[in-house]
Design a protein around this motif. Structure first.
Motif, PDB file in Angstrom:
ATOM      1  N   ASP A 120       1.012  -1.822  -0.104  1.00 51.64           N
ATOM      2  CA  ASP A 120      -0.126  -1.649   0.798  1.00 51.64           C
ATOM      3  C   ASP A 120      -0.426  -0.169   1.012  1.00 51.64           C
ATOM      4  O   ASP A 120      -1.586   0.242   1.027  1.00 51.64           O
ATOM      5  CB  ASP A 120       0.149  -2.340   2.133  1.00 51.64           C
ATOM      6  CG  ASP A 120      -1.060  -2.312   3.057  1.00 51.64           C
ATOM      7  OD1 ASP A 120      -2.145  -2.745   2.617  1.00 51.64           O
ATOM      8  OD2 ASP A 120      -0.929  -1.845   4.199  1.00 51.64           O
ATOM      9  N   GLU A 121       0.622   0.630   1.167  1.00 53.64           N
ATOM     10  CA  GLU A 121       0.425   2.072   1.347  1.00 53.64           C
ATOM     11  C   GLU A 121      -0.207   2.695   0.107  1.00 53.64           C
ATOM     12  O   GLU A 121      -1.042   3.596   0.213  1.00 53.64           O
ATOM     13  CB  GLU A 121       1.767   2.737   1.664  1.00 53.64           C
ATOM     14  CG  GLU A 121       2.282   2.399   3.062  1.00 53.64           C
ATOM     15  CD  GLU A 121       3.711   2.845   3.300  1.00 53.64           C
ATOM     16  OE1 GLU A 121       4.251   3.621   2.468  1.00 53.64           O
ATOM     17  OE2 GLU A 121       4.319   2.423   4.315  1.00 53.64           O
ATOM     18  N   ARG A 124      -4.128   1.371   0.179  1.00 53.95           N
ATOM     19  CA  ARG A 124      -4.915   1.321   1.422  1.00 53.95           C
ATOM     20  C   ARG A 124      -6.337   1.845   1.281  1.00 53.95           C
ATOM     21  O   ARG A 124      -7.235   1.387   1.990  1.00 53.95           O
ATOM     22  CB  ARG A 124      -4.169   2.073   2.530  1.00 53.95           C
ATOM     23  CG  ARG A 124      -3.127   1.172   3.191  1.00 53.95           C
ATOM     24  CD  ARG A 124      -2.475   1.779   4.382  1.00 53.95           C
ATOM     25  NE  ARG A 124      -1.448   0.862   4.875  1.00 53.95           N
ATOM     26  CZ  ARG A 124      -0.430   1.210   5.634  1.00 53.95           C
ATOM     27  NH1 ARG A 124      -0.291   2.473   5.994  1.00 53.95           N
ATOM     28  NH2 ARG A 124       0.449   0.318   6.036  1.00 53.95           N
ATOM     29  N   GLY A 128      -6.068  -2.448  -0.005  1.00 53.47           N
ATOM     30  CA  GLY A 128      -4.766  -2.831   0.512  1.00 53.47           C
ATOM     31  C   GLY A 128      -4.038  -3.877  -0.317  1.00 53.47           C
ATOM     32  O   GLY A 128      -4.504  -4.324  -1.375  1.00 53.47           O
ATOM     33  N   GLU A 130      -1.434  -7.490   0.412  1.00 54.40           N
ATOM     34  CA  GLU A 130      -0.823  -8.421   1.367  1.00 54.40           C
ATOM     35  C   GLU A 130      -0.366  -9.652   0.596  1.00 54.40           C
ATOM     36  O   GLU A 130      -1.065 -10.118  -0.314  1.00 54.40           O
ATOM     37  CB  GLU A 130      -1.835  -8.800   2.448  1.00 54.40           C
ATOM     38  CG  GLU A 130      -1.224  -9.439   3.681  1.00 54.40           C
ATOM     39  CD  GLU A 130      -1.200 -10.951   3.604  1.00 54.40           C
ATOM     40  OE1 GLU A 130      -0.276 -11.578   4.169  1.00 54.40           O
ATOM     41  OE2 GLU A 130      -2.112 -11.512   2.965  1.00 54.40           O
ATOM     42  N   ARG A 182      -8.734   1.212   4.175  1.00 49.40           N
ATOM     43  CA  ARG A 182      -7.788   1.158   5.296  1.00 49.40           C
ATOM     44  C   ARG A 182      -6.931   2.424   5.310  1.00 49.40           C
ATOM     45  O   ARG A 182      -5.738   2.384   5.601  1.00 49.40           O
ATOM     46  CB  ARG A 182      -6.913  -0.098   5.183  1.00 49.40           C
ATOM     47  CG  ARG A 182      -7.741  -1.383   5.199  1.00 49.40           C
ATOM     48  CD  ARG A 182      -6.929  -2.641   5.021  1.00 49.40           C
ATOM     49  NE  ARG A 182      -5.783  -2.663   5.916  1.00 49.40           N
ATOM     50  CZ  ARG A 182      -4.531  -2.486   5.513  1.00 49.40           C
ATOM     51  NH1 ARG A 182      -4.256  -2.262   4.241  1.00 49.40           N
ATOM     52  NH2 ARG A 182      -3.552  -2.516   6.386  1.00 49.40           N
ATOM     53  N   VAL A 188       0.405  -3.567   7.381  1.00 48.57           N
ATOM     54  CA  VAL A 188      -0.237  -4.536   6.498  1.00 48.57           C
ATOM     55  C   VAL A 188      -1.200  -5.408   7.292  1.00 48.57           C
ATOM     56  O   VAL A 188      -0.890  -5.843   8.397  1.00 48.57           O
ATOM     57  CB  VAL A 188       0.832  -5.419   5.816  1.00 48.57           C
ATOM     58  CG1 VAL A 188       0.181  -6.524   4.996  1.00 48.57           C
ATOM     59  CG2 VAL A 188       1.751  -4.568   4.943  1.00 48.57           C
ATOM     60  N   GLN A 189      -2.388  -5.660   6.731  1.00 54.26           N
ATOM     61  CA  GLN A 189      -3.369  -6.541   7.370  1.00 54.26           C
ATOM     62  C   GLN A 189      -3.367  -7.890   6.670  1.00 54.26           C
ATOM     63  O   GLN A 189      -3.453  -7.970   5.440  1.00 54.26           O
ATOM     64  CB  GLN A 189      -4.777  -5.943   7.298  1.00 54.26           C
ATOM     65  CG  GLN A 189      -5.839  -6.820   7.957  1.00 54.26           C
ATOM     66  CD  GLN A 189      -7.252  -6.278   7.784  1.00 54.26           C
ATOM     67  OE1 GLN A 189      -7.438  -5.120   7.427  1.00 54.26           O
ATOM     68  NE2 GLN A 189      -8.241  -7.123   8.032  1.00 54.26           N
ATOM     69  N   TYR A 193      -8.447 -10.458  -0.115  1.00 58.96           N
ATOM     70  CA  TYR A 193      -9.098  -9.247  -0.618  1.00 58.96           C
ATOM     71  C   TYR A 193     -10.611  -9.427  -0.685  1.00 58.96           C
ATOM     72  O   TYR A 193     -11.108 -10.529  -0.927  1.00 58.96           O
ATOM     73  CB  TYR A 193      -8.586  -8.893  -2.008  1.00 58.96           C
ATOM     74  CG  TYR A 193      -7.098  -8.701  -2.107  1.00 58.96           C
ATOM     75  CD1 TYR A 193      -6.406  -7.901  -1.192  1.00 58.96           C
ATOM     76  CD2 TYR A 193      -6.354  -9.315  -3.119  1.00 58.96           C
ATOM     77  CE1 TYR A 193      -5.040  -7.724  -1.291  1.00 58.96           C
ATOM     78  CE2 TYR A 193      -4.996  -9.141  -3.225  1.00 58.96           C
ATOM     79  CZ  TYR A 193      -4.334  -8.347  -2.304  1.00 58.96           C
ATOM     80  OH  TYR A 193      -2.971  -8.179  -2.400  1.00 58.96           O
TER      81      TYR A 193
END
Length: 467
Positions: A120-121, A124, A128, A130, A182, A188-189, A193
């Motif tokens: 995720d990093e 972002r 992102g 997930e 993001r 994490v959201q 996607y």
């Protein structure tokens, strides 16, 4: 008259297929067969649940966890069908719940939630990463089962497993599109996607035709059942693994560091919306659950008298009896079985007669408190312990290092041939990063370590072993 639980379009697919004369097998059974024969499903055997698989052949991995969730999901569906008058006439299909459970974790990257955070990093600024969003992406695009005809672009022609819309709906846990940019986010959201919005819209139209979802969230009844089953499995089997590993015993739990108990109580309080839930309630729940197998003295009931409770917990003989739940294999598995049955019986359904396919499945409050106590305590006492944290910390660094290497200059040359084709077909940097992310997310823990070693370690594998 109430609507049907299943709609005519539920068993349709993104790419329509002939039934090949297989009238003896329902579309949902075909879905199940495609899932268990897929590489993504098999790879779960190489992904950690709590403890690394090489430490013991007893501990769960993502695959065995999914199998256990599947059994619980099917049991919940059968129980609700038997108990609810509407479902006796319009039964939930247990096979869809069964398949949803097999699918629910295939989007998890190597090294669990630390791997998820790492990807995720890295992603972002471009949508992102997930785990649940990746699950949907795998089954609708990445798996190599079906392709769209007459579509030249290597990225756009993929159709994944081409499952029925109702099965796809069963893994759509979060009806929220993840923000494209993001960059300023710090966690994490949950969601799906932006690039997969079209398939999500198709799922909704097939399962709930004509319904406007601008004012309500979409979550199918089978998805809710799978979600409850996942919580039940997580709360029971993970604590069994910690007992087997020697991280915890019942007596240690009942005398655990008070700061941790306070933190557990805070998490549970928010989850069950009970502001009065305290650390004492956490201890009471554990004592109540343990008491089904190891009875405390008759003159003591949980929470009745703090001094008596302290005296009881200081009793060496009682501690030894309690700890047999962790040390004796027969008692340990019997205790786990008891918890699973107890928690399954706490699942309820509230039929929505206007939209039965979105009927509300929940866990009654008392059982939910017990599940949340076990889940949060295991997480704080074990998963965040220093022994487990050291292993997970390394995993996060490995995932980020691999991604950065692949995303660097000439990084495409490090990709397998099929991913190089997808990378070259990408039309912008966002799409290219998504291709890299898909490749890294599909790795098992062992493969990620091996790949990293070939990039950075002096003891990397031979060049003659394919990527």
């Amino acid at each position: 008259m109430a609507n049907k639980l299943y709609q005519d379009l539920d068993h349709s697919r993104y790419i329509q297929e002939d039934d090949d004369g297989e009238t003896w097998r329902s579309p949902y059974r075909k879905d199940y067969a495609r899932v268990i024969h897929s590489p993504s499903f098999r790879r779960q055997q190489g992904k950690t649940q709590i403890f690394p698989g090489h430490e013991s052949d007893f501990f769960r991995n993502r695959l065995t966890h999914s199998l256990e969730v599947a059994q619980i999901s099917e049991s919940i569906a059968c129980m609700l069908n038997a108990k609810d008058p509407f479902l006796r006439e319009n039964p939930i299909d247990p096979r869809i719940c069964f398949t949803a459970a097999h699918l629910h974790d295939i989007g998890h990257p190597p090294f669990g939630h630390n791997g998820e955070e790492a990807l995720d990093e890295c992603m972002r600024a471009v949508g992102g990463f997930e785990g649940n969003a990746q699950t949907l992406r795998i089954i609708t695009q990445l798996e190599k089962k079906r392709y769209k005809a007459d579509v030249p672009n290597a990225i756009e022609r993929r159709a994944g497993l081409n499952l029925t819309y109702r099965t796809l709906a069963s893994v759509l846990k979060y009806d929220t599109q993840i923000a494209t940019d993001r960059s300023k986010a710090n966690k994490v959201q949950k969601g799906y996607y932006e690039c997969d919005r079209e398939i999500v819209d198709d799922i909704k139209k097939a399962v709930c035709p004509g319904v406007d979802f601008s004012e309500r969230k979409f979550k199918s009844v089978e998805c809710q059942i799978m979600d409850c089953a996942d919580d039940i499995a997580y709360s029971t089997y993970d604590i069994e693994d910690t007992f087997k590993a020697g991280f915890l015993t019942p007596s240690k739990i009942l005398t655990f560091d008070q700061d941790v108990m306070v933190e557990v109580a805070k998490e549970v309080s928010e989850r069950v919306e009970d502001p009065d839930f305290t650390a004492n309630n956490v201890t009471e729940i554990f004592l109540d659950l343990f008491s089904e197998f190891v009875l405390p003295p008759e003159d003591l009931s949980p929470g009745e008298d703090d001094s008596k409770a302290e005296e009881l917990l200081m009793s060496l003989s009682y501690q030894q009896e309690l700890d047999l739940l962790a040390l004796d294999g027969n008692l340990r598995t019997s205790f786990t079985s008891y918890l699973v049955g107890r928690f399954i019986s706490g699942v309820r359904i509230e039929i929505d007669e206007s939209l039965p396919q979105l009927s509300k499945v929940s866990i009654e409050p008392k059982t939910l408190r017990e599940i949340e106590v076990l889940k949060n305590f295991t997480y704080l006492a074990t998963i965040r312990s220093n022994r487990v944290a050291v292993s997970e910390f390394r995993g996060k660094d490995i995932v980020k290092a691999i991604f950065e290497a692949l995303d660097g200059e000439k990084g495409r040359l490090l990709l397998p041939a099929d991913y190089q084709e997808l990378y070259d077909a990408a039309w912008n940097d966002e799409t290219r990063k998504r291709v890299i992310c898909d490749f890294v997310a599909g790795m098992t823990d062992r493969y990620a370590i091996e790949f990293w070693s070939r990039l950075y370690s002096d003891s990397g594998e031979t060049i003659f072993k394919p990527l």
